[in-house]
Design an enzyme around this catalytic site. Structure first.
Site, PDB file in Angstrom:
ATOM      1  N   ASP A  19       0.428  -1.052  -0.296  1.00  0.00           N
ATOM      2  CA  ASP A  19       0.004   0.251   0.113  1.00  0.00           C
ATOM      3  C   ASP A  19       1.077   1.399   0.083  1.00  0.00           C
ATOM      4  O   ASP A  19       1.842   1.405   0.605  1.00  0.00           O
ATOM      5  CB  ASP A  19      -1.017  -0.033   1.750  1.00  0.00           C
ATOM      6  N   GLU A 196     -10.120  -1.879   4.378  1.00  0.00           N
ATOM      7  CA  GLU A 196      -9.186  -1.163   4.391  1.00  0.00           C
ATOM      8  C   GLU A 196      -8.882  -0.487   4.098  1.00  0.00           C
ATOM      9  O   GLU A 196      -9.837   0.259   2.951  1.00  0.00           O
ATOM     10  CB  GLU A 196      -7.624  -2.656   3.777  1.00  0.00           C
TER      11      GLU A 196
HETATM   12  C1  FRU Z   1      -4.301  -3.500   2.787  1.00  0.00           C
HETATM   13  C2  FRU Z   1      -3.093  -4.108   3.777  1.00  0.00           C
HETATM   14  C3  FRU Z   1      -3.510  -3.055   5.266  1.00  0.00           C
HETATM   15  C4  FRU Z   1      -2.699  -2.892   5.929  1.00  0.00           C
HETATM   16  C5  FRU Z   1      -1.263  -3.288   5.002  1.00  0.00           C
HETATM   17  C6  FRU Z   1      -0.372  -4.786   5.961  1.00  0.00           C
HETATM   18  O1  FRU Z   1      -3.380  -4.108   1.967  1.00  0.00           O
HETATM   19  O2  FRU Z   1      -3.896  -4.762   4.230  1.00  0.00           O
HETATM   20  O3  FRU Z   1      -4.966  -3.270   5.758  1.00  0.00           O
HETATM   21  O4  FRU Z   1      -2.381  -1.980   7.069  1.00  0.00           O
HETATM   22  O5  FRU Z   1      -1.633  -3.782   4.285  1.00  0.00           O
HETATM   23  O6  FRU Z   1       0.933  -4.547   4.833  1.00  0.00           O
END
Ligand code: FRU
Length: 470
Positions: A19, A196
């Site tokens: 992300d 998320e």
């Molecule tokens: C989304 C996610 C978020 C988390 C991160 C962990 O892709 O699952 O919810 O903070 O990636 O790398």
């Protein structure tokens, strides 16, 4: 010329990325932080990687910004400029505050809590706040991805946080003490996976004086899901405490498979642009995509607006002006396409293509990106069904995932003009249709350079006009 890296898309020099985090504009720089595993090419203990840009296209990778500590590894979050020193961290003018999730796996389960770090040197170095974490939950293991913004009307900071299959909204005077305001999403949108990476912001509806609020929510992959991970959005209202969606059905940000966890920049100067960057991958196969020393790239930045279409408010996406300015050569295109087909020659390197044609009422138009005699990515318009399909089953390396080879489709409304903007980089095609009303973002892993683009149609003689930039 290099077939091992993208030209226009940010990818770390080495190792794993997911992300985008902490997107913020400050002192004439765009900052891109991101989920980063510096010790491997698959997901692992998360850090915040860092890159900066002055034009949103060329990025300079900087040292890692945030390392794991006693509270856990560093999951997704946001960054803001604390202009008025609400935190008390800044005695010498404004600085940056990162609000992120600490993730810890303990004997009694997963603990996720929100923490702060601040920087007084334009994000080059960071100090973790000594009172971390600033927001925890006694029992919810899904409590993450804080996106924070300043809400002028209520004179406070607002945080949207992913809390299972809902988004919780909190507020604060100082980024340190947080008050729960409301929970959104119980009865609306898609609940096919964990929620998320939320975002919440206001945008003007094109052609009106009305603002609407947009809530973006990514949905994680889960067993049996047809598309893997993808991103929905809601339009509605927000009063500083509660977000109310004006619709209950899910609206999708992108009809392609490779736009996830997208969020927007904070602190782009007032009245200016709302720009989103996403992670150009899909949790279904992100850990398997065939790249060598690095893994994953970001999407191109997308400028967002709102438009009323057929009684719905739609989020519309444009590439920022900086993208067109990046290219050196512009070729005008004016060609008649029929069943014999035409070919457009390209130079090695990325291609920007903007095409317009009256929209045929029936038949098909096919655009093929040709890599070799056997390898093509095919974009096919079926005007009877009003359907666009992107076919990548013959685009090069595809056997790392079953889902990867399946066609991606989008259905469009009745159109008199067919307008298409397409950016082809080493490992991706990003397609915007009808001036950004439809978006489709798709990875591909060809073994050779793009040799040419061919078009053919069985819908009679179709006059295609446009430009190509290289
Ligand atoms: C989304 C996610 C978020 C988390 C991160 C962990 O892709 O699952 O919810 O903070 O990636 O790398």
């Amino acid at each position: 010329v290099n077939l091992s890296r993208p030209y226009l898309h940010y990818a770390p020099e080495k190792n794993w990325m997911n992300d985008p985090n902490g997107l913020v504009f400050f002192n004439n720089e765009y900052h891109l932080f991101y989920q980063y595993h510096p010790n491997g090419t698959t997901w692992g203990p998360m850090h915040w990687g860092h890159a900066v840009s002055r034009n949103l296209i060329d990025w300079e990778e900087l040292p890692i910004a945030l390392y794991p500590d006693q509270h856990g590894t560093i999951f997704s979050g946001s960054a803001v400029v604390d202009w008025h020193n609400t935190t008390g961290f800044f005695n010498d003018g404004p600085g940056l505050v990162a609000i992120f999730t600490h993730h810890k796996e303990t004997d009694s389960g997963i603990v996720q809590s929100q923490s702060l770090a601040y920087s007084t040197d334009s994000g080059r170095t960071w100090i973790k706040y000594e009172g971390n974490p600033v927001l925890s939950h006694p029992s919810n293991p899904d409590f993450r991805d804080p996106k924070v913004f300043w809400h002028d009307e209520s004179d406070k900071w607002v945080m949207v946080l992913a809390t299972g299959q809902t988004i919780s909204i909190y507020s604060s005077q100082n980024l340190i003490n947080w008050v729960f305001e409301s929970e959104f999403g119980t009865n609306v949108g898609s609940h096919e996976g964990v929620w998320e990476c939320p975002d919440l912001f206001a945008l003007k509806v094109e052609g009106t004086n009305e603002d609407k609020w947009v809530m973006i929510v990514s949905i994680g992959d889960g067993e049996g899901l047809a598309y893997g991970s993808r991103t929905q959005y809601f339009t509605g209202s927000f009063d500083g405490k509660t977000f109310i969606s004006e619709h209950s059905e899910a609206k999708w940000l992108d009809d392609g498979r490779d736009q996830y966890a997208g969020v927007t920049f904070s602190d782009i100067p007032a009245d200016s642009r709302r720009i989103l960057i996403g992670w150009m991958s899909n949790w279904r196969y992100a850990n398997q995509v065939p790249t060598d020393s690095w893994r994953s790239q970001m999407t191109l930045p997308r400028e967002l607006t709102l438009k009323e279409c057929e009684g719905h408010t739609k989020l519309v996406q444009h590439f920022p002006k900086e993208l067109e300015q990046w290219f050196n050569h512009t070729t005008e295109i004016e060609r008649t396409v029929n069943s014999n087909g035409i070919n457009i020659d390209v130079e090695q390197g990325p291609v920007y293509l903007d095409l317009n044609t009256p929209c045929p009422k029936s038949g098909e138009l096919q655009i093929a990106l040709n890599y070799s005699d056997q390898t093509h990515t095919v974009i096919q318009f079926n005007f009877n069904e009003k359907k666009l399909s992107l076919k990548r089953s013959n685009s090069g390396k595809v056997d790392f995932s079953e889902l990867f080879s399946k066609d991606q489709e989008l259905f469009f409304r009745d159109l008199t003009e067919l307008q298409l903007t397409m950016v082809i980089d080493t490992f991706s095609v990003e397609l915007l249709m009808n001036n950004g009303e439809y978006a489709l973002t798709s990875l591909q892993f060809p073994d050779e350079f793009l040799k040419g683009i061919s078009l053919k149609t069985d819908a009679g003689e179709v006059l295609i006009k446009g430009v190509m930039k290289q």
